[in-house]
Design a protein around this motif. Structure first.
Motif, PDB file in Angstrom:
ATOM      1  N   THR A 111       1.225  11.475 -22.432  1.00  0.00           N
ATOM      2  CA  THR A 111       2.663  11.191 -22.410  1.00  0.00           C
ATOM      3  C   THR A 111       3.059  10.437 -21.152  1.00  0.00           C
ATOM      4  OG1 THR A 111       3.325  13.197 -21.261  1.00  0.00           O
ATOM      5  CG2 THR A 111       3.133  13.340 -23.649  1.00  0.00           C
ATOM      6  N   ARG A 112       4.207   9.792 -21.276  1.00  0.00           N
ATOM      7  CA  ARG A 112       4.782   9.075 -20.154  1.00  0.00           C
ATOM      8  C   ARG A 112       5.069  10.053 -19.025  1.00  0.00           C
ATOM      9  NH1 ARG A 112       9.089   6.301 -22.880  1.00  0.00           N
ATOM     10  NH2 ARG A 112      10.653   7.743 -22.100  1.00  0.00           N
ATOM     11  N   TYR A 113       5.593  11.223 -19.428  1.00  0.00           N
ATOM     12  CA  TYR A 113       5.914  12.244 -18.437  1.00  0.00           C
ATOM     13  C   TYR A 113       4.680  12.636 -17.613  1.00  0.00           C
ATOM     14  CZ  TYR A 113       7.408  16.562 -16.319  1.00  0.00           C
ATOM     15  OH  TYR A 113       7.675  17.535 -15.404  1.00  0.00           O
ATOM     16  N   GLY A 114       3.562  12.809 -18.311  1.00  0.00           N
ATOM     17  CA  GLY A 114       2.323  13.178 -17.626  1.00  0.00           C
ATOM     18  C   GLY A 114       1.910  12.119 -16.617  1.00  0.00           C
ATOM     19  N   ARG A 115       2.062  10.872 -17.010  1.00  0.00           N
ATOM     20  CA  ARG A 115       1.695   9.768 -16.124  1.00  0.00           C
ATOM     21  C   ARG A 115       2.561   9.800 -14.867  1.00  0.00           C
ATOM     22  NH1 ARG A 115      -0.609   5.040 -17.854  1.00  0.00           N
ATOM     23  NH2 ARG A 115      -1.869   6.259 -19.261  1.00  0.00           N
ATOM     24  N   TYR A 116       3.847  10.122 -15.057  1.00  0.00           N
ATOM     25  CA  TYR A 116       4.746  10.193 -13.899  1.00  0.00           C
ATOM     26  C   TYR A 116       4.366  11.336 -12.963  1.00  0.00           C
ATOM     27  CZ  TYR A 116       7.821   6.837 -16.256  1.00  0.00           C
ATOM     28  OH  TYR A 116       8.342   5.733 -16.860  1.00  0.00           O
ATOM     29  N   LEU A 117       3.873  12.461 -13.540  1.00  0.00           N
ATOM     30  CA  LEU A 117       3.443  13.570 -12.674  1.00  0.00           C
ATOM     31  C   LEU A 117       2.362  13.086 -11.710  1.00  0.00           C
ATOM     32  CD1 LEU A 117       3.152  16.524 -15.237  1.00  0.00           C
ATOM     33  CD2 LEU A 117       4.838  16.324 -13.399  1.00  0.00           C
ATOM     34  N   TYR A 118       1.387  12.372 -12.258  1.00  0.00           N
ATOM     35  CA  TYR A 118       0.318  11.831 -11.411  1.00  0.00           C
ATOM     36  C   TYR A 118       0.871  10.810 -10.425  1.00  0.00           C
ATOM     37  CZ  TYR A 118      -3.535  13.915 -14.046  1.00  0.00           C
ATOM     38  OH  TYR A 118      -4.407  14.795 -14.598  1.00  0.00           O
ATOM     39  N   GLY A 119       1.724   9.935 -10.925  1.00  0.00           N
ATOM     40  CA  GLY A 119       2.249   8.844 -10.102  1.00  0.00           C
ATOM     41  C   GLY A 119       3.049   9.350  -8.909  1.00  0.00           C
ATOM     42  N   ILE A 120       3.871  10.374  -9.150  1.00  0.00           N
ATOM     43  CA  ILE A 120       4.697  10.908  -8.061  1.00  0.00           C
ATOM     44  C   ILE A 120       3.820  11.532  -6.987  1.00  0.00           C
ATOM     45  CG2 ILE A 120       6.380  12.717  -7.493  1.00  0.00           C
ATOM     46  CD1 ILE A 120       7.712  12.050 -10.193  1.00  0.00           C
ATOM     47  N   GLY A 121       2.796  12.259  -7.437  1.00  0.00           N
ATOM     48  CA  GLY A 121       1.886  12.865  -6.462  1.00  0.00           C
ATOM     49  C   GLY A 121       1.094  11.819  -5.698  1.00  0.00           C
ATOM     50  N   ALA A 122       0.728  10.741  -6.379  1.00  0.00           N
ATOM     51  CA  ALA A 122      -0.077   9.700  -5.733  1.00  0.00           C
ATOM     52  C   ALA A 122       0.769   8.869  -4.776  1.00  0.00           C
ATOM     53  CB  ALA A 122      -0.717   8.797  -6.783  1.00  0.00           C
ATOM     54  N   ASN A 123       2.013   8.609  -5.125  1.00  0.00           N
ATOM     55  CA  ASN A 123       2.881   7.815  -4.243  1.00  0.00           C
ATOM     56  C   ASN A 123       4.332   7.945  -4.706  1.00  0.00           C
ATOM     57  OD1 ASN A 123       4.135   5.980  -2.597  1.00  0.00           O
ATOM     58  ND2 ASN A 123       2.523   4.444  -2.778  1.00  0.00           N
ATOM     59  N   GLU A 124       5.014   8.878  -4.086  1.00  0.00           N
ATOM     60  CA  GLU A 124       6.386   9.165  -4.516  1.00  0.00           C
ATOM     61  C   GLU A 124       7.322   7.978  -4.264  1.00  0.00           C
ATOM     62  OE1 GLU A 124       7.785  13.062  -3.631  1.00  0.00           O
ATOM     63  OE2 GLU A 124       9.890  12.492  -3.780  1.00  0.00           O
ATOM     64  N   LYS A 125       7.168   7.338  -3.102  1.00  0.00           N
ATOM     65  CA  LYS A 125       8.048   6.211  -2.776  1.00  0.00           C
ATOM     66  C   LYS A 125       7.887   5.080  -3.778  1.00  0.00           C
ATOM     67  CE  LYS A 125       8.316   6.795   2.221  1.00  0.00           C
ATOM     68  NZ  LYS A 125       7.629   6.372   3.438  1.00  0.00           N
ATOM     69  N   ALA A 126       6.617   4.782  -4.104  1.00  0.00           N
ATOM     70  CA  ALA A 126       6.375   3.707  -5.063  1.00  0.00           C
ATOM     71  C   ALA A 126       6.953   4.081  -6.424  1.00  0.00           C
ATOM     72  CB  ALA A 126       4.883   3.415  -5.174  1.00  0.00           C
ATOM     73  N   SER A 127       6.923   5.381  -6.744  1.00  0.00           N
ATOM     74  CA  SER A 127       7.481   5.821  -8.016  1.00  0.00           C
ATOM     75  C   SER A 127       8.983   5.592  -8.059  1.00  0.00           C
ATOM     76  CB  SER A 127       7.187   7.311  -8.245  1.00  0.00           C
ATOM     77  OG  SER A 127       5.808   7.522  -8.358  1.00  0.00           O
ATOM     78  N   VAL A 128       9.657   5.922  -6.962  1.00  0.00           N
ATOM     79  CA  VAL A 128      11.101   5.699  -6.897  1.00  0.00           C
ATOM     80  C   VAL A 128      11.391   4.209  -7.099  1.00  0.00           C
ATOM     81  CG1 VAL A 128      13.128   5.738  -5.397  1.00  0.00           C
ATOM     82  CG2 VAL A 128      11.541   7.662  -5.388  1.00  0.00           C
ATOM     83  N   LEU A 129      10.624   3.372  -6.403  1.00  0.00           N
ATOM     84  CA  LEU A 129      10.854   1.924  -6.509  1.00  0.00           C
ATOM     85  C   LEU A 129      10.504   1.374  -7.878  1.00  0.00           C
ATOM     86  CD1 LEU A 129       9.700   0.611  -3.043  1.00  0.00           C
ATOM     87  CD2 LEU A 129      11.992   0.582  -3.988  1.00  0.00           C
ATOM     88  N   LYS A 134       0.806  -1.224   0.000  1.00  0.00           N
ATOM     89  CA  LYS A 134       0.000   0.000   0.000  1.00  0.00           C
ATOM     90  C   LYS A 134       0.835   1.268   0.000  1.00  0.00           C
ATOM     91  CE  LYS A 134      -4.294  -1.830   1.247  1.00  0.00           C
ATOM     92  NZ  LYS A 134      -5.153  -2.391   2.244  1.00  0.00           N
ATOM     93  N   THR A 135       1.925   1.280   0.752  1.00  0.00           N
ATOM     94  CA  THR A 135       2.698   2.516   0.747  1.00  0.00           C
ATOM     95  C   THR A 135       3.873   2.486  -0.222  1.00  0.00           C
ATOM     96  OG1 THR A 135       4.059   1.791   2.586  1.00  0.00           O
ATOM     97  CG2 THR A 135       2.130   3.069   3.143  1.00  0.00           C
ATOM     98  N   LEU A 136       4.309   1.296  -0.637  1.00  0.00           N
ATOM     99  CA  LEU A 136       5.486   1.261  -1.503  1.00  0.00           C
ATOM    100  C   LEU A 136       5.223   0.663  -2.882  1.00  0.00           C
ATOM    101  CD1 LEU A 136       8.183   0.117   1.062  1.00  0.00           C
ATOM    102  CD2 LEU A 136       7.769   2.411   0.208  1.00  0.00           C
ATOM    103  N   GLY A 137       4.149  -0.087  -3.011  1.00  0.00           N
ATOM    104  CA  GLY A 137       3.962  -0.795  -4.273  1.00  0.00           C
ATOM    105  C   GLY A 137       2.953  -0.159  -5.205  1.00  0.00           C
ATOM    106  N   LEU A 138       1.902   0.383  -4.628  1.00  0.00           N
ATOM    107  CA  LEU A 138       0.788   0.826  -5.468  1.00  0.00           C
ATOM    108  C   LEU A 138       0.530   2.317  -5.332  1.00  0.00           C
ATOM    109  CD1 LEU A 138      -1.719  -1.999  -4.558  1.00  0.00           C
ATOM    110  CD2 LEU A 138      -0.685  -1.659  -6.797  1.00  0.00           C
ATOM    111  N   MET A 139      -0.123   2.869  -6.357  1.00  0.00           N
ATOM    112  CA  MET A 139      -0.686   4.194  -6.231  1.00  0.00           C
ATOM    113  C   MET A 139      -2.176   3.991  -6.085  1.00  0.00           C
ATOM    114  SD  MET A 139       1.850   5.568  -8.881  1.00  0.00           S
ATOM    115  CE  MET A 139       3.169   4.489  -8.557  1.00  0.00           C
ATOM    116  N   LEU A 140      -2.616   3.938  -4.845  1.00  0.00           N
ATOM    117  CA  LEU A 140      -3.981   3.505  -4.554  1.00  0.00           C
ATOM    118  C   LEU A 140      -5.037   4.355  -5.244  1.00  0.00           C
ATOM    119  CD1 LEU A 140      -3.599   2.673  -0.781  1.00  0.00           C
ATOM    120  CD2 LEU A 140      -3.908   1.068  -2.639  1.00  0.00           C
ATOM    121  N   ASP A 141      -4.746   5.650  -5.404  1.00  0.00           N
ATOM    122  CA  ASP A 141      -5.742   6.540  -6.004  1.00  0.00           C
ATOM    123  C   ASP A 141      -5.702   6.541  -7.524  1.00  0.00           C
ATOM    124  OD1 ASP A 141      -7.001   7.374  -3.751  1.00  0.00           O
ATOM    125  OD2 ASP A 141      -5.594   9.003  -3.364  1.00  0.00           O
TER     126      ASP A 141
END
Lengths: 495, 310
Positions: free
Chosen positions: B181-199, A338-345
């Motif tokens: 774009t891929r870049y746009g998707r990353y903008l959303y992804g980072i805001g939604a979960n930055e740690k998961a984006s790094v991983l 939940k905190t590291l794998g997914l973007m829940l929203d």
């Protein structure tokens, strides 16, 4: 009346799909040290949560001081003087020791804090636990061992009748442990009843009056400690020989090293050397806090490597960030999805392609039709149940969420996949499916590192197992040569 | 599902608010619903509108850029000074855009490398950039530009005011980046979960750098439009602009926590800001009172968003 302070009668606790405690009956004697032992997942934590009111039982009765305990809650439980000290420390690092001890029930004089009183009282409590620091010391300046002692001091501020200690010695040195035992014995002399949970069997045998062994949510044995010895205790904990019926008979391992660590150390793990072969499933076993996850993080570039070398397909590689690891075709399916794998929203679709967008883009532009097709294909292959690709991942079940994470990494064409507790918190059916997926991947020539605290999982799914203890590799076994009790002994070897 | 609907209702809600505002103002003022007023309205909002696109990108990552008004001010006086010195207009504009990107790069540097939170980083640079603007101008205005320069802010192309064309082009660019774009998707992804984006192997720093550099670039593009319209570079040109920009973005349903919201909503948010300012002027609402209303609108928008999230 008898001299039992706390009695559990036929307690059952069910979670959807899992029975965490089954018909458990235990009596805790007043003024005694009663130890609970068992493997990971035996039900010890659930039991503590029930006693402290964090969760409610499904059926059964709890009697406390002769009265039935009903509608328990953490606050009521504290009022009843049942005080838990948890393994995870709950200090606020920026506050002083006395602020931490009085946090939430500060003493006041008029409207101002009565700092003088709190400091004096804290000094007194620190003396009781044998800790020689000033009450004004900031919590972050204390080592973990001393923080543990402060936690115990915090418990003593209230009148305690039942003190629950959950793995209090995990982060303590031998001397600190001895010191703690002295304190615990003193508390016992004052008439406090102590419930003591530990993995270290020698400690349990040395310290406690009574030992109860839990296995798979059931009480398998309760006796005075003198009637146990270590062998006997392990046998009760591990119980029946694990069934090997589901063991992977098919050998898919090729003699080709895809990953090799030579003397790798980080701040969390020491001197790790091992290799991973093509098509192999390598298990990493060990207790909580033994460095299993930290090892995975080191390989994946999440933790800074202070010394040692990592070779990927025979070549020396510098892996300084997860991006470097992904570029080397590694994947990390984290424990904490939940905190590291997914973007829940974000949607199912967005999650699945997140790590492999390059595959469906040309010049940075996403080909949405192709993306959709790729996602549908992989989700079908993994048998994921979802309403629509635009649905938020938040709304999927745990098992399906886990499969979404796996799907995400499979799309990257990773050849080295690290799974950290992939079946944690998911139902039995999904577990079997995930095992099936792991085997299939190995058969396809992918190499898998499986970090798990479930012995059965480790022994049945893997080809080879490394047992970690205290940040180091304690031993290595071919999976078919591994037994549950060696696994257990080795896990505690370097503690 | 719930959350998706919520965003939907939210966008829908402000659309109704916008339409309501239109109807009320049409009845309150005979001048409001005229082609010339509506064109003026759009032209006025072009400067703010251009920057809302990059602000959306920045806020989607979970950050914010408070320095946009100051970047606009600084870029405007640099452009003005260059032209007064006789530098070729196109070259001067080119240099200004590059300066804007460098200002944004500095914000990105503070956030990525020094790890200062976006709020504080850009609050700091807001003050620095604004101070530099006053140093360059000595507190006075700069004017006297080539005649052809006024085309950008005041001219027409095929009967459409140039600022509106630029605004539409910037939004089209924004839609494409965010949705395709891929870049746009990353903008959303980072805001939604930055740690998961790094991983997931995303170069989070790079994505953020680009967002803040774009913020600088679009602020400086907006400064070109603004300067061309007002024809003199006063040092306080961009002061307080960040407020309108952030309000439009947040009204549009972009979550201040990042990761959520669509640019379609920002269009509506922007129009509300435009109609509100224009309408209040037409109705003769005093300047000070206008400020109060704008502040209230921002808080109400965020309030509705938070309450609906429970």
């Amino acid at each position: 009346m008898n001299d039992y302070i706390l009695t559990l009668e036929n307690i059952t606790k069910e979670y959807p799909g899992v029975t965490a405690l089954n018909d458990v009956t235990i009596s805790f004697e007043k003024g005694k040290i009663h130890a609970l032992v068992g493997e990971n997942g035996a039900g010890k934590s659930t039991l503590i949560k029930l006693l402290t009111g964090a969760i409610d039982k499904t059926s059964g009765k709890i009697f406390y001081k002769g009265e039935e305990l009903k509608n328990n809650s953490p606050i009521k439980s504290l009022d009843r003087k049942i005080i838990p000290v948890y393994q995870e420390l709950n200090m606020i690092p920026t506050l002083s020791v006395y602020d931490n001890i009085f946090y939430g029930h500060e003493m006041t004089k008029g409207i101002a804090l009565d700092k003088k009183y709190m400091r004096e009282k804290t000094s007194e409590l620190l003396k009781q636990v044998g800790l020689k620091v000033s009450p004004k010391t900031k919590a972050r300046e204390l080592g973990v061992g001393n923080q543990q002692l402060v936690e115990i001091a915090k418990a003593l501020i209230k009148d305690v009748d039942v003190l629950i200690l959950d793995e209090p010695t995990t982060s303590l040195t031998d001397i600190e442990t001895e010191n703690l035992f002295g304190i615990i014995r003193n508390l016992k002399k004052r008439g406090i009843s102590i419930i003591y949970i530990s993995h270290r069997l020698d400690e349990v045998l040395q310290l406690s009056d009574t030992i109860t062994v839990l296995r798979d949510g059931e009480v398998v044995d309760t006796r005075p400690s003198y009637a146990f010895d270590e062998e006997h205790l392990i046998k009760s904990m591990v119980g029946r020989n694990l069934s090997r019926s589901t063991r992977n008979k098919e050998k898919t391992v090729k003699n080709e090293k895809v990953l090799e660590l030579r003397n790798v150390s980080t701040d969390q793990v020491k001197n790790i050397s091992f290799h991973l072969l093509k098509g192999e499933i390598l298990g990493i076993a060990g207790l909580m806090g033994s460095g299993r996850t930290e090892l995975a993080e080191a390989i994946f570039g999440r933790d800074k490597i202070t010394s040692g070398e990592i070779f990927v397909n025979g070549e020396l590689k510098k892996i300084n960030s997860p991006k470097d690891a992904v570029d080397e075709h590694m994947a990390f399916i984290t424990e904490d999805r939940k905190t590291l794998g997914l973007m829940l929203d974000l949607s199912v679709l967005e999650n699945v392609t997140y790590a492999s967008l390059k595959k469906v883009t040309t010049n940075g532009t996403i080909d949405k039709d192709e993306e959709k097709q790729v996602v549908e294909e992989i989700l079908e292959r993994l048998n994921v149940k979802y309403a629509s690709l635009d649905e938020k991942v938040l709304n999927l079940s745990g098992g399906n969420q886990q499969k979404v994470v796996i799907a995400k990494w499979l799309l990257t064409n990773a050849s080295i996949l690290i799974f950290d507790e992939p079946t944690q918190g998911i139902d039995v059916g999904s577990k079997e499916e995930i095992y099936g997926i792991l085997r299939k991947l190995a058969k396809e020539g992918k190499s898998i590192i499986l970090v798990s605290s479930e012995n059965e999982e480790i022994m049945n799914i893997t080809d080879r197992v490394l047992v970690m203890s205290n940040g180091e590799i304690a031993s290595e076994y071919k999976s078919e040569a591994l037994t549950a009790d060696t696994l257990f002994k080795d896990s505690a070897r370097l503690l | 599902m719930n959350k998706m609907k919520r965003t939907g209702i939210f966008t829908y809600g402000i659309l109704i608010f916008l339409i309501g505002l239109f109807i009320v103002l049409s009845f309150s003022s005979p001048y409001f619903f005229t082609l010339s007023n509506l064109t003026t309205l759009l032209r006025q909002v072009a400067v703010v509108g251009i920057i809302t696109v990059s602000m959306t990108m920045v806020i989607l990552t979970g950050g914010i850029d408070l320095s946009v008004g100051s970047m606009l001010g600084l870029c405007a006086v640099i452009l003005a000074q260059l032209m007064v010195w006789g530098v070729n207009m196109f070259l001067a504009i080119g240099i200004t855009l590059i300066v804007g990107m460098l200002l944004g790069l500095f914000n990105g540097f503070l956030i990525n490398e020094i790890k200062i939170s976006p709020l504080i980083s850009t609050l700091g640079t807001l003050t620095i950039y604004s101070g530099l603007t006053y140093i360059i101008t000595g507190g006075k205005g700069i004017f006297g530009f080539p005649d052809s320069f006024s085309f950008i802010g005041q001219g027409y192309l095929l009967g459409i005011p140039v600022p509106i064309i630029i605004l539409v082009a910037v939004f089209a660019f924004g839609f494409f980046v965010l949705n395709n774009t891929r870049y746009g998707r990353y903008l959303y992804g980072i805001g939604a979960n930055e740690k998961a984006s790094v991983l997931s192997g995303v170069d989070v720093k790079k994505v953020k750098y680009i967002a803040y550099i774009t913020s600088g670039l679009l602020s400086s593009l907006a400064s070109v439009v603004m300067l061309s319209r007002v024809n003199s570079a006063l040092p306080n040109l961009g002061e307080g602009l960040e407020f309108d920009v952030v309000t439009a973005v947040v009204l549009g349903g972009i979550s201040v926590n990042g990761g959520e919201g669509r640019l379609q909503g920002v269009v509506i948010g922007l129009l509300i800001i435009a109609v509100l300012s224009n309408g209040m002027i037409l109705l003769g609402v005093g300047n000070y009172f206008q400020t109060v209303v704008k502040g209230l609108v921002l808080l109400i928008a965020v309030g509705i968003d938070n309450i609906s999230k429970r």
